[in-house]
Design a protein around this motif. Structure first.
Motif, mmCIF file in Angstrom:
data_model
loop_
_atom_site.group_PDB
_atom_site.id
_atom_site.type_symbol
_atom_site.label_atom_id
_atom_site.label_comp_id
_atom_site.label_asym_id
_atom_site.label_seq_id
_atom_site.Cartn_x
_atom_site.Cartn_y
_atom_site.Cartn_z
ATOM 1 N N GLY A 1 0.786 -1.226 0.000
ATOM 2 C CA GLY A 1 0.000 0.000 0.000
ATOM 3 C C GLY A 1 0.817 1.274 0.000
ATOM 4 N N ILE A 2 2.136 1.147 -0.033
ATOM 5 C CA ILE A 2 3.017 2.318 0.000
ATOM 6 C C ILE A 2 3.032 2.984 -1.382
ATOM 7 C CG2 ILE A 2 5.380 3.115 0.424
ATOM 8 C CD1 ILE A 2 3.849 2.078 2.925
ATOM 9 N N VAL A 3 3.054 4.295 -1.369
ATOM 10 C CA VAL A 3 3.003 5.078 -2.602
ATOM 11 C C VAL A 3 4.149 4.737 -3.554
ATOM 12 C CG1 VAL A 3 4.278 7.038 -1.621
ATOM 13 C CG2 VAL A 3 2.739 7.414 -3.545
ATOM 14 N N GLU A 4 3.810 4.685 -4.835
ATOM 15 C CA GLU A 4 4.765 4.542 -5.931
ATOM 16 C C GLU A 4 4.500 5.696 -6.890
ATOM 17 O OE1 GLU A 4 6.992 1.975 -6.729
ATOM 18 O OE2 GLU A 4 6.610 0.909 -4.860
ATOM 19 N N VAL A 5 5.541 6.346 -7.355
ATOM 20 C CA VAL A 5 5.388 7.426 -8.328
ATOM 21 C C VAL A 5 5.570 6.839 -9.723
ATOM 22 C CG1 VAL A 5 6.268 9.644 -9.141
ATOM 23 C CG2 VAL A 5 6.243 9.137 -6.690
ATOM 24 N N LEU A 6 4.538 6.945 -10.539
ATOM 25 C CA LEU A 6 4.589 6.434 -11.906
ATOM 26 C C LEU A 6 5.208 7.452 -12.860
ATOM 27 C CD1 LEU A 6 1.006 4.869 -12.088
ATOM 28 C CD2 LEU A 6 3.173 3.703 -11.559
ATOM 29 N N LEU A 7 4.929 8.717 -12.619
ATOM 30 C CA LEU A 7 5.436 9.798 -13.470
ATOM 31 C C LEU A 7 6.101 10.845 -12.589
ATOM 32 C CD1 LEU A 7 2.319 10.306 -15.784
ATOM 33 C CD2 LEU A 7 4.443 9.122 -16.380
ATOM 34 N N GLU A 8 7.401 10.801 -12.490
ATOM 35 C CA GLU A 8 8.121 11.756 -11.650
ATOM 36 C C GLU A 8 7.993 13.179 -12.178
ATOM 37 O OE1 GLU A 8 12.706 12.284 -11.116
ATOM 38 O OE2 GLU A 8 12.017 10.692 -9.772
ATOM 39 N N ASN A 9 7.889 13.309 -13.497
ATOM 40 C CA ASN A 9 7.715 14.609 -14.147
ATOM 41 C C ASN A 9 6.452 14.559 -15.012
ATOM 42 O OD1 ASN A 9 10.321 15.985 -13.385
ATOM 43 N ND2 ASN A 9 11.116 14.137 -14.339
ATOM 44 N N PRO A 10 5.276 14.663 -14.384
ATOM 45 C CA PRO A 10 4.029 14.527 -15.141
ATOM 46 C C PRO A 10 3.798 15.676 -16.110
ATOM 47 C CG PRO A 10 3.567 15.273 -12.925
ATOM 48 C CD PRO A 10 5.037 14.957 -12.979
ATOM 49 N N ALA A 11 2.985 15.396 -17.099
ATOM 50 C CA ALA A 11 2.596 16.418 -18.069
ATOM 51 C C ALA A 11 1.723 17.466 -17.382
ATOM 52 C CB ALA A 11 1.833 15.773 -19.220
ATOM 53 N N ALA A 12 1.696 18.642 -17.953
ATOM 54 C CA ALA A 12 0.923 19.752 -17.385
ATOM 55 C C ALA A 12 -0.546 19.392 -17.192
ATOM 56 C CB ALA A 12 1.060 20.979 -18.275
ATOM 57 N N ALA A 13 -1.060 18.502 -17.999
ATOM 58 C CA ALA A 13 -2.464 18.093 -17.880
ATOM 59 C C ALA A 13 -2.750 17.438 -16.529
ATOM 60 C CB ALA A 13 -2.825 17.136 -19.008
ATOM 61 N N HIS A 14 -1.732 16.919 -15.856
ATOM 62 C CA HIS A 14 -1.905 16.241 -14.568
ATOM 63 C C HIS A 14 -1.620 17.143 -13.368
ATOM 64 C CE1 HIS A 14 -2.371 12.507 -16.679
ATOM 65 N NE2 HIS A 14 -1.173 12.608 -17.222
ATOM 66 N N TYR A 15 -1.143 18.345 -13.589
ATOM 67 C CA TYR A 15 -0.711 19.216 -12.484
ATOM 68 C C TYR A 15 -1.794 19.435 -11.436
ATOM 69 C CZ TYR A 15 3.620 20.654 -14.885
ATOM 70 O OH TYR A 15 4.847 20.675 -15.483
ATOM 71 N N GLU A 16 -2.995 19.727 -11.843
ATOM 72 C CA GLU A 16 -4.059 20.011 -10.882
ATOM 73 C C GLU A 16 -4.328 18.785 -10.006
ATOM 74 O OE1 GLU A 16 -8.764 21.251 -10.793
ATOM 75 O OE2 GLU A 16 -7.558 21.874 -12.505
ATOM 76 N N ASP A 17 -4.389 17.603 -10.616
ATOM 77 C CA ASP A 17 -4.633 16.376 -9.850
ATOM 78 C C ASP A 17 -3.478 16.083 -8.890
ATOM 79 O OD1 ASP A 17 -7.050 16.018 -11.150
ATOM 80 O OD2 ASP A 17 -6.262 14.548 -12.574
ATOM 81 N N VAL A 18 -2.256 16.322 -9.337
ATOM 82 C CA VAL A 18 -1.089 16.075 -8.491
ATOM 83 C C VAL A 18 -1.073 17.046 -7.317
ATOM 84 C CG1 VAL A 18 1.434 16.086 -8.417
ATOM 85 C CG2 VAL A 18 0.257 15.059 -10.354
ATOM 86 N N ARG A 19 -1.399 18.292 -7.563
ATOM 87 C CA ARG A 19 -1.476 19.266 -6.460
ATOM 88 C C ARG A 19 -2.553 18.859 -5.455
ATOM 89 N NH1 ARG A 19 -1.114 23.231 -10.871
ATOM 90 N NH2 ARG A 19 1.065 23.879 -10.986
ATOM 91 N N GLN A 20 -3.671 18.357 -5.963
ATOM 92 C CA GLN A 20 -4.744 17.885 -5.081
ATOM 93 C C GLN A 20 -4.262 16.697 -4.254
ATOM 94 O OE1 GLN A 20 -7.624 19.128 -4.350
ATOM 95 N NE2 GLN A 20 -8.572 17.440 -3.266
ATOM 96 N N ALA A 21 -3.555 15.762 -4.872
ATOM 97 C CA ALA A 21 -3.027 14.599 -4.154
ATOM 98 C C ALA A 21 -2.099 15.035 -3.029
ATOM 99 C CB ALA A 21 -2.298 13.667 -5.121
ATOM 100 N N ALA A 22 -1.234 15.986 -3.317
ATOM 101 C CA ALA A 22 -0.314 16.485 -2.289
ATOM 102 C C ALA A 22 -1.081 17.149 -1.151
ATOM 103 C CB ALA A 22 0.691 17.455 -2.905
ATOM 104 N N ALA A 23 -2.117 17.871 -1.490
ATOM 105 C CA ALA A 23 -2.887 18.597 -0.478
ATOM 106 C C ALA A 23 -3.677 17.664 0.436
ATOM 107 C CB ALA A 23 -3.836 19.588 -1.152
ATOM 108 N N ILE A 24 -4.165 16.547 -0.085
ATOM 109 C CA ILE A 24 -5.014 15.672 0.722
ATOM 110 C C ILE A 24 -4.270 14.511 1.362
ATOM 111 C CG2 ILE A 24 -7.078 16.267 -0.587
ATOM 112 C CD1 ILE A 24 -6.885 13.527 -1.968
ATOM 113 N N CYS A 25 -2.988 14.364 1.080
ATOM 114 C CA CYS A 25 -2.206 13.275 1.678
ATOM 115 C C CYS A 25 -2.193 13.432 3.198
ATOM 116 C CB CYS A 25 -0.781 13.273 1.143
ATOM 117 S SG CYS A 25 0.265 12.017 1.913
#
Length: 64
Positions: free
Chosen positions: A30-54
């Motif tokens: 269950g430990i986090v794995e990063v699939l895209l260390e440098n995601p495309a700009a299209a994913h930025y909002e979702d990644v910011r949300q993930a960081a905020a809710i962790c």
């Protein structure tokens, strides 16, 4: 954007995967794995949300 996680502090809640499944996954424990260390700009909002809710605050983002 660069995604950095502290796996040692991850509590395996899976919130990151729910917020940004294209960028995050979980290993067999269950430990986090990063699939895209440098995601495309299209994913930025979702990644910011993930960081905020962790709940363990293990996701760090480096943005230009």
């Amino acid at each position: 954007m660069k995604v950095i996680v502290d796996k040692d502090r991850c509590i395996a809640s899976g919130q990151c995967v729910l917020a940004a499944a294209e960028v995050f996954d979980q290993d067999d424990d269950g430990i986090v794995e990063v699939l895209l260390e440098n995601p495309a700009a299209a994913h930025y909002e979702d990644v910011r949300q993930a960081a905020a809710i962790c709940p363990a605050a293990v996701i760090r983002l480096e943005e230009p």
